[in-house]
Design a protein around this motif. Sequence first.
Motif, PDB file in Angstrom:
ATOM      1  N   ARG A   5      -2.687 -20.616 -10.627  1.00 49.15           N
ATOM      2  CA  ARG A   5      -1.658 -21.634 -10.848  1.00 49.15           C
ATOM      3  C   ARG A   5      -0.999 -21.408 -12.203  1.00 49.15           C
ATOM      4  O   ARG A   5      -1.672 -21.262 -13.218  1.00 49.15           O
ATOM      5  CB  ARG A   5      -2.293 -23.017 -10.779  1.00 49.15           C
ATOM      6  N   GLN A   6       0.318 -21.375 -12.195  1.00 49.51           N
ATOM      7  CA  GLN A   6       1.046 -21.197 -13.441  1.00 49.51           C
ATOM      8  C   GLN A   6       1.319 -22.560 -14.066  1.00 49.51           C
ATOM      9  O   GLN A   6       1.392 -23.558 -13.357  1.00 49.51           O
ATOM     10  CB  GLN A   6       2.361 -20.453 -13.199  1.00 49.51           C
ATOM     11  N   PRO A   7       1.427 -22.595 -15.394  1.00 47.75           N
ATOM     12  CA  PRO A   7       1.736 -23.882 -16.015  1.00 47.75           C
ATOM     13  C   PRO A   7       3.165 -24.302 -15.686  1.00 47.75           C
ATOM     14  O   PRO A   7       4.040 -23.468 -15.488  1.00 47.75           O
ATOM     15  CB  PRO A   7       1.574 -23.596 -17.511  1.00 47.75           C
ATOM     16  N   GLY A   8       3.389 -25.588 -15.608  1.00 42.59           N
ATOM     17  CA  GLY A   8       4.733 -26.088 -15.341  1.00 42.59           C
ATOM     18  C   GLY A   8       5.112 -25.943 -13.882  1.00 42.59           C
ATOM     19  O   GLY A   8       4.272 -25.812 -13.006  1.00 42.59           O
ATOM     20  N   LEU A   9       6.401 -25.983 -13.646  1.00 42.13           N
ATOM     21  CA  LEU A   9       6.953 -25.909 -12.293  1.00 42.13           C
ATOM     22  C   LEU A   9       7.375 -24.486 -11.969  1.00 42.13           C
ATOM     23  O   LEU A   9       7.875 -23.767 -12.833  1.00 42.13           O
ATOM     24  CB  LEU A   9       8.184 -26.819 -12.186  1.00 42.13           C
ATOM     25  N   THR A  10       7.233 -24.097 -10.702  1.00 42.56           N
ATOM     26  CA  THR A  10       7.799 -22.829 -10.256  1.00 42.56           C
ATOM     27  C   THR A  10       9.325 -22.998 -10.210  1.00 42.56           C
ATOM     28  O   THR A  10       9.840 -24.113 -10.287  1.00 42.56           O
ATOM     29  CB  THR A  10       7.284 -22.452  -8.854  1.00 42.56           C
ATOM     30  N   GLU A  11      10.042 -21.915 -10.043  1.00 44.74           N
ATOM     31  CA  GLU A  11      11.508 -21.992  -9.967  1.00 44.74           C
ATOM     32  C   GLU A  11      11.947 -22.855  -8.782  1.00 44.74           C
ATOM     33  O   GLU A  11      12.868 -23.659  -8.894  1.00 44.74           O
ATOM     34  CB  GLU A  11      12.132 -20.600  -9.868  1.00 44.74           C
ATOM     35  N   ASN A  12      11.291 -22.689  -7.636  1.00 44.05           N
ATOM     36  CA  ASN A  12      11.642 -23.488  -6.458  1.00 44.05           C
ATOM     37  C   ASN A  12      11.341 -24.971  -6.680  1.00 44.05           C
ATOM     38  O   ASN A  12      12.119 -25.838  -6.290  1.00 44.05           O
ATOM     39  CB  ASN A  12      10.913 -22.975  -5.216  1.00 44.05           C
ATOM     40  N   GLU A  13      10.192 -25.257  -7.304  1.00 41.21           N
ATOM     41  CA  GLU A  13       9.852 -26.650  -7.596  1.00 41.21           C
ATOM     42  C   GLU A  13      10.844 -27.264  -8.572  1.00 41.21           C
ATOM     43  O   GLU A  13      11.263 -28.412  -8.407  1.00 41.21           O
ATOM     44  CB  GLU A  13       8.429 -26.741  -8.173  1.00 41.21           C
ATOM     45  N   LEU A  14      11.234 -26.495  -9.573  1.00 45.90           N
ATOM     46  CA  LEU A  14      12.194 -26.990 -10.562  1.00 45.90           C
ATOM     47  C   LEU A  14      13.537 -27.300  -9.907  1.00 45.90           C
ATOM     48  O   LEU A  14      14.169 -28.319 -10.206  1.00 45.90           O
ATOM     49  CB  LEU A  14      12.377 -25.981 -11.700  1.00 45.90           C
TER      50      LEU A  14
END
Length: 123
Positions: A5-14
Amino acid sequence: MPRPRQPGLTENELEVMRVLWREAPLKVSDILEYLQRIPKPAYTSLLTLVQTMEKKGYIKHQKIGKAFFYLPVLQEKKFLLTEIKRISKRLFGGSPGKLVLNLVENEQLSEVEIEMLRKLLKD
């Protein structure tokens, strides 16, 4: 093996969060209409993404009639501050000043932005 899991939002989530921050509450079909990406994702792919975001606690839904309407839980301002701190820590040793100086030195600022910076520094 699952991807870490990456920190923050993925590009799609953003992209989905930006739509919800502006327009919520929305059904998945409405979110799909607001997305600027070409080609647009399939409805089922977007539904899976939205459901995953809800599991992560970024959004929630309200059931109105038979439809689910989605709203942001994650506040835009809080997200931006967290991301700025993360970038500052990762790239500039935690110094927000170095981050700002780098942006000012390496980006073309408009006259309005320069004036806003002057006012901030004066205050």
